[in-house]
Design a protein around this motif. Structure first.
Motif, PDB file in Angstrom:
ATOM      1  N   SER A 176       0.814  -1.241  -0.070  1.00  0.00           N
ATOM      2  CA  SER A 176       0.111   0.071   0.141  1.00  0.00           C
ATOM      3  C   SER A 176       0.665   1.324  -0.054  1.00  0.00           C
ATOM      4  CB  SER A 176      -0.974  -0.059   1.090  1.00  0.00           C
ATOM      5  OG  SER A 176      -0.234   0.149   2.428  1.00  0.00           O
ATOM      6  N   ARG A 177       2.006   1.315   0.794  1.00  0.00           N
ATOM      7  CA  ARG A 177       2.941   2.302   0.690  1.00  0.00           C
ATOM      8  C   ARG A 177       3.723   2.615  -0.499  1.00  0.00           C
ATOM      9  NH1 ARG A 177       4.474   4.474   5.938  1.00  0.00           N
ATOM     10  NH2 ARG A 177       3.573   3.255   7.848  1.00  0.00           N
ATOM     11  N   GLU A 178       4.027   1.469  -1.168  1.00  0.00           N
ATOM     12  CA  GLU A 178       4.310   1.662  -2.698  1.00  0.00           C
ATOM     13  C   GLU A 178       3.676   2.084  -3.724  1.00  0.00           C
ATOM     14  OE1 GLU A 178       7.638   1.269  -5.356  1.00  0.00           O
ATOM     15  OE2 GLU A 178       7.508   1.432  -3.378  1.00  0.00           O
ATOM     16  N   TYR A 179       2.344   1.655  -3.609  1.00  0.00           N
ATOM     17  CA  TYR A 179       1.258   2.094  -4.466  1.00  0.00           C
ATOM     18  C   TYR A 179       1.200   3.673  -4.291  1.00  0.00           C
ATOM     19  CZ  TYR A 179      -3.124   2.257  -7.340  1.00  0.00           C
ATOM     20  OH  TYR A 179      -3.861   2.786  -7.913  1.00  0.00           O
ATOM     21  N   ILE A 180       0.937   4.086  -3.076  1.00  0.00           N
ATOM     22  CA  ILE A 180       0.984   5.647  -2.954  1.00  0.00           C
ATOM     23  C   ILE A 180       2.110   6.309  -3.479  1.00  0.00           C
ATOM     24  CG2 ILE A 180       0.937   7.423  -1.105  1.00  0.00           C
ATOM     25  CD1 ILE A 180      -0.960   5.750   0.637  1.00  0.00           C
ATOM     26  N   ARG A 181       3.267   5.846  -3.127  1.00  0.00           N
ATOM     27  CA  ARG A 181       4.542   6.261  -3.543  1.00  0.00           C
ATOM     28  C   ARG A 181       4.399   6.471  -5.278  1.00  0.00           C
ATOM     29  NH1 ARG A 181       9.325   5.790  -5.784  1.00  0.00           N
ATOM     30  NH2 ARG A 181       8.895   3.338  -5.848  1.00  0.00           N
ATOM     31  N   LEU A 182       3.902   5.425  -5.789  1.00  0.00           N
ATOM     32  CA  LEU A 182       3.974   5.504  -7.271  1.00  0.00           C
ATOM     33  C   LEU A 182       3.020   6.273  -7.907  1.00  0.00           C
ATOM     34  CD1 LEU A 182       5.119   1.676  -8.071  1.00  0.00           C
ATOM     35  CD2 LEU A 182       6.407   3.953  -8.291  1.00  0.00           C
ATOM     36  N   HIS A 183       1.818   6.175  -7.391  1.00  0.00           N
ATOM     37  CA  HIS A 183       0.720   6.728  -8.125  1.00  0.00           C
ATOM     38  C   HIS A 183       0.037   8.075  -7.775  1.00  0.00           C
ATOM     39  CE1 HIS A 183      -0.356   3.048 -10.236  1.00  0.00           C
ATOM     40  NE2 HIS A 183       0.209   2.400  -9.398  1.00  0.00           N
ATOM     41  N   PHE A 184       0.481   8.297  -6.308  1.00  0.00           N
ATOM     42  CA  PHE A 184       0.001   9.626  -5.861  1.00  0.00           C
ATOM     43  C   PHE A 184       1.348  10.800  -5.642  1.00  0.00           C
ATOM     44  CE2 PHE A 184      -3.599   7.291  -3.316  1.00  0.00           C
ATOM     45  CZ  PHE A 184      -4.330   7.146  -4.397  1.00  0.00           C
ATOM     46  N   GLY A 185       2.480  10.044  -5.866  1.00  0.00           N
ATOM     47  CA  GLY A 185       3.610  10.813  -5.849  1.00  0.00           C
ATOM     48  C   GLY A 185       3.936  11.366  -4.438  1.00  0.00           C
ATOM     49  N   SER A 186       3.582  10.652  -3.280  1.00  0.00           N
ATOM     50  CA  SER A 186       3.813  11.507  -1.918  1.00  0.00           C
ATOM     51  C   SER A 186       4.429  10.274  -1.010  1.00  0.00           C
ATOM     52  CB  SER A 186       2.510  12.029  -1.477  1.00  0.00           C
ATOM     53  OG  SER A 186       1.566  10.698  -1.286  1.00  0.00           O
ATOM     54  N   ASP A 187       4.879  10.410   0.048  1.00  0.00           N
ATOM     55  CA  ASP A 187       4.915   9.539   1.125  1.00  0.00           C
ATOM     56  C   ASP A 187       3.583   9.115   1.776  1.00  0.00           C
ATOM     57  OD1 ASP A 187       7.555   9.684   0.947  1.00  0.00           O
ATOM     58  OD2 ASP A 187       7.796  11.355   2.422  1.00  0.00           O
ATOM     59  N   SER A 188       3.808   8.069   2.640  1.00  0.00           N
ATOM     60  CA  SER A 188       2.132   7.485   3.218  1.00  0.00           C
ATOM     61  C   SER A 188       2.512   7.443   4.725  1.00  0.00           C
ATOM     62  CB  SER A 188       2.389   6.260   2.591  1.00  0.00           C
ATOM     63  OG  SER A 188       3.398   5.479   2.827  1.00  0.00           O
ATOM     64  N   SER A 189       1.368   7.479   5.504  1.00  0.00           N
ATOM     65  CA  SER A 189       1.418   7.021   6.668  1.00  0.00           C
ATOM     66  C   SER A 189       0.156   5.858   6.929  1.00  0.00           C
ATOM     67  CB  SER A 189       0.713   8.171   7.540  1.00  0.00           C
ATOM     68  OG  SER A 189      -0.397   8.781   7.095  1.00  0.00           O
TER      69      SER A 189
END
Length: 353
Positions: free
Chosen positions: A339-352
């Protein structure tokens, strides 16, 4: 009661019409209908049934008492009128700013009580009782982990992740990451209202697309009975799917029944020395809510395991320990990584999380 005669655009989600029912407002012309209904990012119809009820107080400060989204089954949006656009300017003139109230939480509490009546705190599956000399839970083939991560720069953007792993070798056999839009606010004690709808959807997608990998138990990133109502998100998910579930939290739930971080920290230092060590999480009332588990040698922070549904606490702790290669049980860890990797790749941001 006030109902509006126009679609509401709420952060990309089209909230369809309500009606004005209070006599004083019946002759007021409705706002101009907005044409900007956009498809929400989640997979569902663009417009869904919404019921909004307003409680008019003596000081004319109006508050939302219930905000039902058909897909969510009862989630509450905590936003001021000004944040939902110009279509609500007339409403703001009469009612003031919409405010999250205890009435909303009371509605959630009633839903928790209703579902809690179906909760089973016992081992109901054959694999929970079976083991051979080498492997506990003989007959258990698939264990799932569920996680939901948020984009740090936009808390409404999130990714739900479900990973199924074979047992006991803990190899990934199925994974699914889905972007979701989280519109309900986070309210301590009511994580289920914010996230459980997405979790149920992930399980349903698995059932429809790859039923051969349906898990026999789900580990949930969150609490089960370790919760003020003894009915956290792991319990909620278990009852809704009728699958065995276990709550696994990275941090203790505090602020109720004498639970404090200092208390947990002191007991951890005293009783957790090596991987596999545990201590009961007990409230001032004497009630047992779960167990803290030091999952691996060399770690200093335990995970907090609690009953979700169709499992006993002893079985839950034993299963979580068997699934740990690192501090966090592998099914949840893998779901979190994805889920973190998806956010990094598709949303262009870090995750929490």
């Amino acid at each position: 009661m006030l109902e509006l005669q126009t679609p509401l655009i709420f952060h990309g989600m089209c909230l369809p019409s309500c009606m004005v029912g209070r006599e004083a407002f019946q002759n007021t012309p409705p706002p101009q209908e907005s044409q900007n209904c956009r498809q929400p990012t989640r997979t569902s119809a663009a417009c869904e049934t919404v019921t909004v009820k307003f409680l008019l107080l003596e000081d004319n400060q109006s508050m939302v008492s219930m905000f039902h989204l058909g897909w969510f089954g009862g989630t509450v949006l905590n936003r001021s009128v000004s944040s939902v656009g110009a279509v609500l300017t007339d409403v703001r003139r009469y009612l003031g700013i919409l405010t999250f109230t205890e009435r909303m939480k009371e509605q959630w509490r009633k839903e928790q009580v209703t579902l809690k009546e179906k909760l089973l705190e016992q081992d109901t599956e054959e694999w929970q009782h079976a083991e051979n000399d080498a492997t506990p839970f003989y007959g258990l083939k698939y264990v799932a982990g569920l996680d939901l991560s948020y984009a740090k720069d936009d808390p409404e953007k999130a990714c739900a992740s479900l990973v199924v792993m074979s047992y006991p070798d803990l190899k990934v056999v199925y994974s699914d990451c889905t972007p979701v839009q989280v519109t309900a606010p986070y309210v301590p004690g009511f994580l289920c209202a914010r996230e459980v709808g997405f979790h149920v959807q992930m399980v349903e997608r698995l059932q429809q697309s790859a039923s051969e990998y349906m898990p026999q138990v789900i580990l949930v990133d969150g609490n089960g009975k370790l919760h003020p109502s003894e009915f956290g998100i792991a319990c909620h998910l278990g009852v809704l799917t009728d699958l065995p579930t276990v709550g696994v939290a990275k941090n203790p739930f505090t602020g109720f029944d004498g639970m404090t971080k200092e208390k947990h920290k002191n007991v951890s230092v005293e009783q957790l020395k090596k991987g596999g060590d545990t201590f009961l999480v007990v409230g001032t009332s004497g009630k047992v809510y779960g167990r803290a588990l030091l999952s691996k040698d060399g770690t200093t922070s335990p995970v907090y395991v609690s009953v979700g549904h169709r499992v006993t606490l002893d079985t839950a702790v034993k299963l979580v320990y068997a699934c740990c290669q690192y501090r966090i049980p592998e099914p949840i860890r893998q779901a979190d990584i994805r889920s973190r990797e998806y956010i990094r790749l598709h949303f262009g941001s870090d995750s929490s999380t």
